[in-house]
Design a protein around this motif. Structure first.
Motif, PDB file in Angstrom:
ATOM      1  N   SER A 113      29.947 -21.759 -18.902  1.00 34.18           N
ATOM      2  CA  SER A 113      28.794 -21.508 -18.048  1.00 34.18           C
ATOM      3  C   SER A 113      29.115 -20.249 -17.249  1.00 34.18           C
ATOM      4  O   SER A 113      30.251 -19.770 -17.250  1.00 34.18           O
ATOM      5  CB  SER A 113      28.488 -22.707 -17.138  1.00 34.18           C
ATOM      6  OG  SER A 113      29.553 -22.953 -16.261  1.00 34.18           O
ATOM      7  N   GLU A 114      28.118 -19.725 -16.589  1.00 35.75           N
ATOM      8  CA  GLU A 114      28.272 -18.470 -15.853  1.00 35.75           C
ATOM      9  C   GLU A 114      29.464 -18.538 -14.907  1.00 35.75           C
ATOM     10  O   GLU A 114      29.627 -19.501 -14.167  1.00 35.75           O
ATOM     11  CB  GLU A 114      26.989 -18.182 -15.064  1.00 35.75           C
ATOM     12  CG  GLU A 114      26.911 -16.764 -14.535  1.00 35.75           C
ATOM     13  CD  GLU A 114      26.851 -15.708 -15.627  1.00 35.75           C
ATOM     14  OE1 GLU A 114      27.492 -14.663 -15.463  1.00 35.75           O
ATOM     15  OE2 GLU A 114      26.174 -15.936 -16.646  1.00 35.75           O
ATOM     16  N   GLY A 115      30.316 -17.526 -14.971  1.00 36.87           N
ATOM     17  CA  GLY A 115      31.459 -17.442 -14.074  1.00 36.87           C
ATOM     18  C   GLY A 115      32.717 -18.125 -14.597  1.00 36.87           C
ATOM     19  O   GLY A 115      33.734 -18.136 -13.910  1.00 36.87           O
ATOM     20  N   VAL A 123      37.689 -24.750 -24.005  1.00 34.00           N
ATOM     21  CA  VAL A 123      37.875 -24.969 -22.566  1.00 34.00           C
ATOM     22  C   VAL A 123      37.628 -23.669 -21.804  1.00 34.00           C
ATOM     23  O   VAL A 123      38.299 -22.663 -22.038  1.00 34.00           O
ATOM     24  CB  VAL A 123      39.277 -25.530 -22.257  1.00 34.00           C
ATOM     25  CG1 VAL A 123      39.468 -25.694 -20.753  1.00 34.00           C
ATOM     26  CG2 VAL A 123      39.497 -26.867 -22.972  1.00 34.00           C
ATOM     27  N   PHE A 124      36.667 -23.749 -20.879  1.00 37.49           N
ATOM     28  CA  PHE A 124      36.300 -22.632 -20.011  1.00 37.49           C
ATOM     29  C   PHE A 124      36.447 -23.102 -18.572  1.00 37.49           C
ATOM     30  O   PHE A 124      36.023 -24.208 -18.243  1.00 37.49           O
ATOM     31  CB  PHE A 124      34.849 -22.206 -20.265  1.00 37.49           C
ATOM     32  CG  PHE A 124      34.611 -21.666 -21.644  1.00 37.49           C
ATOM     33  CD1 PHE A 124      34.566 -20.299 -21.859  1.00 37.49           C
ATOM     34  CD2 PHE A 124      34.434 -22.520 -22.728  1.00 37.49           C
ATOM     35  CE1 PHE A 124      34.338 -19.789 -23.138  1.00 37.49           C
ATOM     36  CE2 PHE A 124      34.211 -22.021 -24.007  1.00 37.49           C
ATOM     37  CZ  PHE A 124      34.167 -20.648 -24.208  1.00 37.49           C
ATOM     38  N   VAL A 125      37.047 -22.268 -17.721  1.00 39.97           N
ATOM     39  CA  VAL A 125      37.317 -22.675 -16.342  1.00 39.97           C
ATOM     40  C   VAL A 125      36.864 -21.618 -15.345  1.00 39.97           C
ATOM     41  O   VAL A 125      36.817 -20.436 -15.658  1.00 39.97           O
ATOM     42  CB  VAL A 125      38.825 -22.961 -16.122  1.00 39.97           C
ATOM     43  CG1 VAL A 125      39.292 -24.137 -16.968  1.00 39.97           C
ATOM     44  CG2 VAL A 125      39.681 -21.733 -16.415  1.00 39.97           C
ATOM     45  N   ASP A 126      36.536 -22.091 -14.144  1.00 39.39           N
ATOM     46  CA  ASP A 126      36.280 -21.182 -13.029  1.00 39.39           C
ATOM     47  C   ASP A 126      37.375 -21.429 -11.986  1.00 39.39           C
ATOM     48  O   ASP A 126      38.307 -22.211 -12.218  1.00 39.39           O
ATOM     49  CB  ASP A 126      34.869 -21.364 -12.463  1.00 39.39           C
ATOM     50  CG  ASP A 126      34.603 -22.770 -11.949  1.00 39.39           C
ATOM     51  OD1 ASP A 126      35.559 -23.540 -11.700  1.00 39.39           O
ATOM     52  OD2 ASP A 126      33.413 -23.112 -11.780  1.00 39.39           O
ATOM     53  N   GLN A 127      37.260 -20.781 -10.839  1.00 35.85           N
ATOM     54  CA  GLN A 127      38.321 -20.900  -9.834  1.00 35.85           C
ATOM     55  C   GLN A 127      38.456 -22.325  -9.306  1.00 35.85           C
ATOM     56  O   GLN A 127      39.565 -22.803  -9.069  1.00 35.85           O
ATOM     57  CB  GLN A 127      38.092 -19.915  -8.675  1.00 35.85           C
ATOM     58  CG  GLN A 127      39.300 -19.789  -7.753  1.00 35.85           C
ATOM     59  CD  GLN A 127      40.562 -19.347  -8.501  1.00 35.85           C
ATOM     60  OE1 GLN A 127      40.544 -18.355  -9.238  1.00 35.85           O
ATOM     61  NE2 GLN A 127      41.662 -20.079  -8.331  1.00 35.85           N
TER      62      GLN A 127
END
Length: 159
Positions: A113-115, A123-127
């Motif tokens: 997703s955005e960011g 696997v995609f991660v944000d802060q």
């Protein structure tokens, strides 16, 4: 109270689907899927779809809020081999901070997703995710990415 037999804890933003309900459930010999998610705990349609998957594997399924999981899981019967399914690293951290005895976390799917940045195929991660993973690791929880049981575990180190 005895310690609940949590055979696997998995982060998967899809919660229970075929791969979780069939492949992983049999690989870890679970007989109970416990979905710890505030939204799913109050969504009959989501529950109906996930229940169908669990039933096809011959296992029970429960839908609990994070708070109910924290306050109730210690009462589990020793006969229950629990596969705990959660949606986010932040939810995992809340459970660990609440005293749920999670020693390892399998990270399956965390969609883009955005960011968010990609750290593995699925696997995609944000802060916020990174911060939660770091706190889990600091708490002594082994966190690893593993899509299916046949794959090698890719253990996460701190971000």
């Amino acid at each position: 109270m005895a310690t609940p037999d949590i055979v696997l804890t998995r982060i998967d933003n899809r919660l229970v689907h075929g791969q979780v309900g069939v492949v992983w459930t049999s690989a870890v010999n679970a007989n109970l899927l416990l979905v710890a998610n505030d939204a799913a705990a109050s969504d009959p349609l989501q529950q109906e779809l996930m229940t169908a998957t669990a039933e096809s594997s011959g296992v029970g399924i429960r839908f609990w809020t994070l708070e109910k999981t924290i306050t109730t899981i210690a009462k589990a019967s020793p006969r229950q081999h629990i596969f705990l399914v959660i949606k986010t690293p932040e939810d995992a951290l809340k459970l660990v901070q609440g005293g749920v005895p999670i020693k390892e976390i399998n990270v399956g799917n965390m969609h883009f997703s955005e960011g968010k940045e990609q750290i593995s195929k699925k696997v995609f991660v944000d802060q916020a995710d990174k911060d939660a993973f770091n706190e889990l690791i600091d708490a002594g929880v082994k966190v690893y990415i593993q899509d299916v049981p046949e794959e090698k575990q890719d253990v996460l180190s701190k971000f």
